[in-house]
Design a protein around this motif. Structure first.
Motif, PDB file in Angstrom:
ATOM      1  N   PHE A  48      45.052  41.757  48.129  1.00 50.63           N
ATOM      2  CA  PHE A  48      44.687  41.478  49.527  1.00 50.63           C
ATOM      3  C   PHE A  48      43.687  40.305  49.595  1.00 50.63           C
ATOM      4  CE2 PHE A  48      41.386  42.399  52.789  1.00 50.63           C
ATOM      5  CZ  PHE A  48      42.145  42.045  53.906  1.00 50.63           C
ATOM      6  N   ILE A  49      42.693  40.334  48.720  1.00 49.37           N
ATOM      7  CA  ILE A  49      41.680  39.253  48.743  1.00 49.37           C
ATOM      8  C   ILE A  49      42.354  37.921  48.443  1.00 49.37           C
ATOM      9  CG2 ILE A  49      39.576  38.343  47.664  1.00 49.37           C
ATOM     10  CD1 ILE A  49      38.806  41.265  46.987  1.00 49.37           C
ATOM     11  N   ALA A  50      43.244  37.910  47.436  1.00 47.52           N
ATOM     12  CA  ALA A  50      43.924  36.657  47.090  1.00 47.52           C
ATOM     13  C   ALA A  50      44.738  36.157  48.270  1.00 47.52           C
ATOM     14  CB  ALA A  50      44.806  36.871  45.869  1.00 47.52           C
ATOM     15  N   SER A  51      45.439  37.069  48.952  1.00 53.30           N
ATOM     16  CA  SER A  51      46.335  36.604  50.020  1.00 53.30           C
ATOM     17  C   SER A  51      45.543  36.029  51.196  1.00 53.30           C
ATOM     18  CB  SER A  51      47.279  37.720  50.474  1.00 53.30           C
ATOM     19  OG  SER A  51      46.555  38.682  51.196  1.00 53.30           O
ATOM     20  N   VAL A  52      44.406  36.637  51.546  1.00 53.34           N
ATOM     21  CA  VAL A  52      43.667  36.086  52.701  1.00 53.34           C
ATOM     22  C   VAL A  52      42.834  34.854  52.319  1.00 53.34           C
ATOM     23  CG1 VAL A  52      43.581  38.287  53.940  1.00 53.34           C
ATOM     24  CG2 VAL A  52      41.645  37.647  52.470  1.00 53.34           C
ATOM     25  N   SER A  53      42.637  34.629  51.014  1.00 47.91           N
ATOM     26  CA  SER A  53      41.782  33.516  50.587  1.00 47.91           C
ATOM     27  C   SER A  53      42.573  32.320  50.091  1.00 47.91           C
ATOM     28  CB  SER A  53      40.837  33.970  49.458  1.00 47.91           C
ATOM     29  OG  SER A  53      40.186  35.156  49.805  1.00 47.91           O
ATOM     30  N   GLY A  54      43.898  32.412  50.091  1.00 51.00           N
ATOM     31  CA  GLY A  54      44.720  31.309  49.607  1.00 51.00           C
ATOM     32  C   GLY A  54      44.583  31.123  48.110  1.00 51.00           C
ATOM     33  N   ALA A  55      44.390  32.239  47.373  1.00 50.33           N
ATOM     34  CA  ALA A  55      44.190  32.152  45.918  1.00 50.33           C
ATOM     35  C   ALA A  55      45.419  32.699  45.184  1.00 50.33           C
ATOM     36  CB  ALA A  55      42.950  32.943  45.524  1.00 50.33           C
ATOM     37  N   ARG A  56      45.588  32.274  43.925  1.00 54.08           N
ATOM     38  CA  ARG A  56      46.678  32.833  43.110  1.00 54.08           C
ATOM     39  C   ARG A  56      46.337  34.256  42.678  1.00 54.08           C
ATOM     40  NH1 ARG A  56      47.282  33.500  37.830  1.00 54.08           N
ATOM     41  NH2 ARG A  56      45.842  32.011  36.925  1.00 54.08           N
ATOM     42  N   ALA A  57      45.063  34.502  42.393  1.00 54.14           N
ATOM     43  CA  ALA A  57      44.609  35.839  41.993  1.00 54.14           C
ATOM     44  C   ALA A  57      43.154  35.990  42.439  1.00 54.14           C
ATOM     45  CB  ALA A  57      44.712  35.992  40.479  1.00 54.14           C
ATOM     46  N   ALA A  58      42.705  37.237  42.531  1.00 52.92           N
ATOM     47  CA  ALA A  58      41.302  37.452  42.953  1.00 52.92           C
ATOM     48  C   ALA A  58      40.743  38.686  42.257  1.00 52.92           C
ATOM     49  CB  ALA A  58      41.244  37.640  44.462  1.00 52.92           C
ATOM     50  N   TYR A  59      39.434  38.696  42.101  1.00 48.92           N
ATOM     51  CA  TYR A  59      38.756  39.834  41.478  1.00 48.92           C
ATOM     52  C   TYR A  59      37.576  40.238  42.352  1.00 48.92           C
ATOM     53  CZ  TYR A  59      41.468  38.424  37.434  1.00 48.92           C
ATOM     54  OH  TYR A  59      42.507  38.099  36.606  1.00 48.92           O
ATOM     55  N   PRO A  60      37.536  41.513  42.812  1.00 47.50           N
ATOM     56  CA  PRO A  60      36.348  41.961  43.533  1.00 47.50           C
ATOM     57  C   PRO A  60      35.199  42.108  42.540  1.00 47.50           C
ATOM     58  CG  PRO A  60      37.971  43.744  43.364  1.00 47.50           C
ATOM     59  CD  PRO A  60      38.553  42.563  42.666  1.00 47.50           C
ATOM     60  N   LEU A  61      34.002  41.744  42.942  1.00 47.15           N
ATOM     61  CA  LEU A  61      32.835  41.823  42.053  1.00 47.15           C
ATOM     62  C   LEU A  61      31.751  42.677  42.715  1.00 47.15           C
ATOM     63  CD1 LEU A  61      32.504  37.993  41.266  1.00 47.15           C
ATOM     64  CD2 LEU A  61      33.555  39.708  39.770  1.00 47.15           C
ATOM     65  N   VAL A  62      31.099  43.514  41.924  1.00 46.09           N
ATOM     66  CA  VAL A  62      30.019  44.327  42.498  1.00 46.09           C
ATOM     67  C   VAL A  62      28.644  43.912  41.964  1.00 46.09           C
ATOM     68  CG1 VAL A  62      31.515  46.295  42.980  1.00 46.09           C
ATOM     69  CG2 VAL A  62      30.340  46.138  40.763  1.00 46.09           C
ATOM     70  N   ASN A  63      28.601  42.839  41.177  1.00 47.68           N
ATOM     71  CA  ASN A  63      27.301  42.336  40.694  1.00 47.68           C
ATOM     72  C   ASN A  63      27.029  40.946  41.242  1.00 47.68           C
ATOM     73  OD1 ASN A  63      26.850  44.599  39.227  1.00 47.68           O
ATOM     74  ND2 ASN A  63      27.329  43.709  37.248  1.00 47.68           N
ATOM     75  N   GLY A  64      27.545  40.707  42.448  1.00 53.31           N
ATOM     76  CA  GLY A  64      27.250  39.453  43.131  1.00 53.31           C
ATOM     77  C   GLY A  64      27.932  38.241  42.523  1.00 53.31           C
ATOM     78  N   THR A  65      27.697  37.113  43.162  1.00 55.97           N
ATOM     79  CA  THR A  65      28.222  35.840  42.676  1.00 55.97           C
ATOM     80  C   THR A  65      27.585  35.500  41.337  1.00 55.97           C
ATOM     81  OG1 THR A  65      28.786  35.118  44.864  1.00 55.97           O
ATOM     82  CG2 THR A  65      28.319  33.372  43.307  1.00 55.97           C
ATOM     83  N   THR A  66      26.413  36.067  41.091  1.00 60.46           N
ATOM     84  CA  THR A  66      25.768  35.921  39.787  1.00 60.46           C
ATOM     85  C   THR A  66      26.749  36.287  38.679  1.00 60.46           C
ATOM     86  OG1 THR A  66      23.607  36.362  40.724  1.00 60.46           O
ATOM     87  CG2 THR A  66      23.874  36.854  38.372  1.00 60.46           C
ATOM     88  N   SER A  67      27.404  37.453  38.807  1.00 60.05           N
ATOM     89  CA  SER A  67      28.328  37.873  37.741  1.00 60.05           C
ATOM     90  C   SER A  67      29.574  36.995  37.736  1.00 60.05           C
ATOM     91  CB  SER A  67      28.708  39.346  37.890  1.00 60.05           C
ATOM     92  OG  SER A  67      29.452  39.541  39.071  1.00 60.05           O
ATOM     93  N   GLY A  68      29.988  36.514  38.916  1.00 58.78           N
ATOM     94  CA  GLY A  68      31.160  35.642  38.985  1.00 58.78           C
ATOM     95  C   GLY A  68      30.900  34.316  38.287  1.00 58.78           C
TER      96      GLY A  68
END
Ligand code: PLP
Length: 494
Positions: free
Chosen positions: A67-87
């Motif tokens: 769902f995140i990939a489809s609304v963001s125009g991405a090929r794949a997406a990963y939900p993160l729970v440690n903020g953009t820091t972990s990304g």
């Protein structure tokens, strides 16, 4: 101790005043941002341990990623729970190997340096443009990246911060072109731009520009719970296996269900409702009114003319120039907070930054502008800048010291603390970042030059805030103990 006696320390820090306005990251607890706190009520903790089989949970996370990939125009997406820091950590770990070069702006977020330390990368730093007039950091130019790629043809990746904290955007399409030409990867720290994909009136998103990867802090702008971010993959150049290994290395094995559910709720809310129209309208009205206040002005797209690096501006960030009053941005932010009940996201030497989000209302804007009007009336007078502000404005960041060790080697080396005047010629064991302007003077592994010592001595006199360094008064510095280093790491200096 019974449950009723339990008085969590953190809860006691919540400001009890009912209508203090916040113009900073929205989180999920303010109006407008899902999930509605009242609908969760005291079920909030139960939700976190809601029973689900492992397989169901894994499937739910896969569905969320799609769902995140489809609304963001991405090929794949990963939900993160440690903020953009972990990304940022994962993005760097998955793309740069020990000793490989990564081109980054000097003022990249500390998590990018974290990724550099963890991966063992060799950073090639680019100095961002600084506005002489406002002492605000703008951004970097594609030509700087192109030059760095020519000088370092072995650089495998380029990481840019876009937008900046204040909403300044670089020419991402051109950056993509030069990075692609050099056959390198483009990684974007899009922490402050999770809304860009959801409104045509906002700057170009990383995915639209063709970035290989980007990380966004959904929690900062779109109303997910604090720490809830997303990592987006745009191209086939990304090694998915390596990325998944990096994410699992950094992330928890039991991600909070509350956080991941809030990500879904926030992204559904923004895709199903035209919330950003109203935010942009409110900001336009706020700009008009702020510009009418003598001594104060809201920075807008006019900054593009005055900058060599900024090509677009996120107009949901109200950067208010208070240099026409006799105060610094820091003092103005404090007055706004203490006397007018308005909390800003951040302050600089001459500006206050207010982030308007889907959690704000027209009434908030009215109270905020009224606060600015009253503060300006109170402060207006002949323009006399305080000597402290004049000293801050006069500070010129010195040239970077030579990189003797990669940050990873300096991070693990034995260190000693020395008084700043005695540190000339030694290798820094820590970062030193004065705010303003928020650009590191030193990062671990760099040689401390006489110019840097002179600068730090001046910084100390002005009372500017220091980040990174253990000694915030900047009387001493952590430096690499060279003899110990040679013994423990076997004499390698890179
Ligand atoms: C540019 C930038 N990147 C990354 C981060 C880290 O974001 P998070 O709080 O989601 O970990 C921040 C935090 O403010 C930031 O300003």
């Amino acid at each position: 101790m019974s449950a009723s006696e339990f008085d969590p320390m953190l809860l006691s820090t919540i400001d009890p005043r009912p209508r203090r306005l916040s113009f900073d990251r929205v989180g999920a607890g303010r109006g407008g941002g899902p999930p509605e706190p009242s609908s969760l009520g005291d079920k909030v903790y139960k939700f976190d341990s809601y029973h689900m089989s492992h397989a169901t949970h894994v499937q739910a996370l896969d569905n969320l990623s799609e769902f995140i990939a489809s609304v963001s125009g991405a090929r794949a997406a990963y939900p993160l729970v440690n903020g953009t820091t972990s990304g940022n950590l994962a993005m760097v770990l998955a793309s740069v190997q020990p000793g490989q070069k990564l081109i980054v702006p000097r003022n990249a977020h500390k998590s990018v340096l974290g990724g550099i330390v963890m991966s063992g990368a060799a950073p090639v730093f680019l100095q961002p443009e600084i506005s002489e007039e406002l002492r605000l950091v703008f951004t970097i130019r594609p030509q700087q990246i192109q030059k760095a790629l020519q000088e370092h043809p072995d650089a495998t990746s380029v990481l840019v911060t876009n937008p900046t904290y204040q909403g300044f955007c670089l020419d991402l399409a051109e950056v993509k072109r030069v990075v692609q030409e050099a056959d390198a990867m483009l990684l974007v720290d899009e922490a402050h731009g999770p809304h860009f994909s959801f409104h045509d009136g906002l700057p170009m998103s990383a995915m639209k520009a063709g970035a290989d990867m980007a990380v966004q802090s959904t929690h900062k702008i779109l109303g997910a719970c604090a720490q809830s971010s997303v990592l987006l993959v745009g191209s086939n150049r990304v090694d998915d296996h390596m990325l998944r290994m990096a994410i699992s290395l950094i992330g928890p094995s039991n991600p909070s269900r509350l956080f991941t559910a809030s990500l879904e709720a926030a992204l559904r809310h923004i895709t199903e409702n035209s919330l950003l129209d109203q935010v942009l309208e409110m900001c336009e009205e706020a700009r008009r009114r702020i510009d009418a206040i003598p001594g104060v002005r809201a920075i807008g797209r006019d900054i593009i003319e005055k900058s060599r690096s900024v090509v677009d501006v996120d107009l949901t960030k109200l950067v208010v120039d208070v240099s026409g009053l006799n105060v610094s941005g820091y003092r103005a932010a404090r007055l706004l907070h203490d006397d007018y009940g308005v909390s800003a996201e951040m302050a600089g030497a001459t500006t206050v930054t207010l982030v308007v989000t889907i959690g704000n209302t027209r009434e908030d804007i009215d109270r905020c502008v009224t606060g600015l009007e009253q503060m300006a009336k109170r402060l207006r007078g002949p323009r006399v800048q305080t000597s402290q502000l004049l000293h801050i404005l006069a500070l010129q960041t010195p040239p970077m010291g030579r990189q003797v060790l990669v940050p990873r080697a300096a991070f693990f080396a034995k260190k000693i603390r020395v008084p700043v005047p005695e540190s000339v010629g030694k290798i820094s064991g820590e970062s030193v970042i004065p705010y303003p302007p928020g650009i590191p003077v030193l990062v671990p592994g760099e040689e401390i030059t006489p110019e840097i010592v002179e600068y730090l001595t001046s910084v100390r006199r002005t009372g500017v805030e220091i980040h990174g360094s253990e000694d915030r008064t900047i009387g001493t510095l952590q430096v690499v103990d060279e003899r110990e280093f040679l013994h423990s790491v076997g004499g390698g200096w890179s």
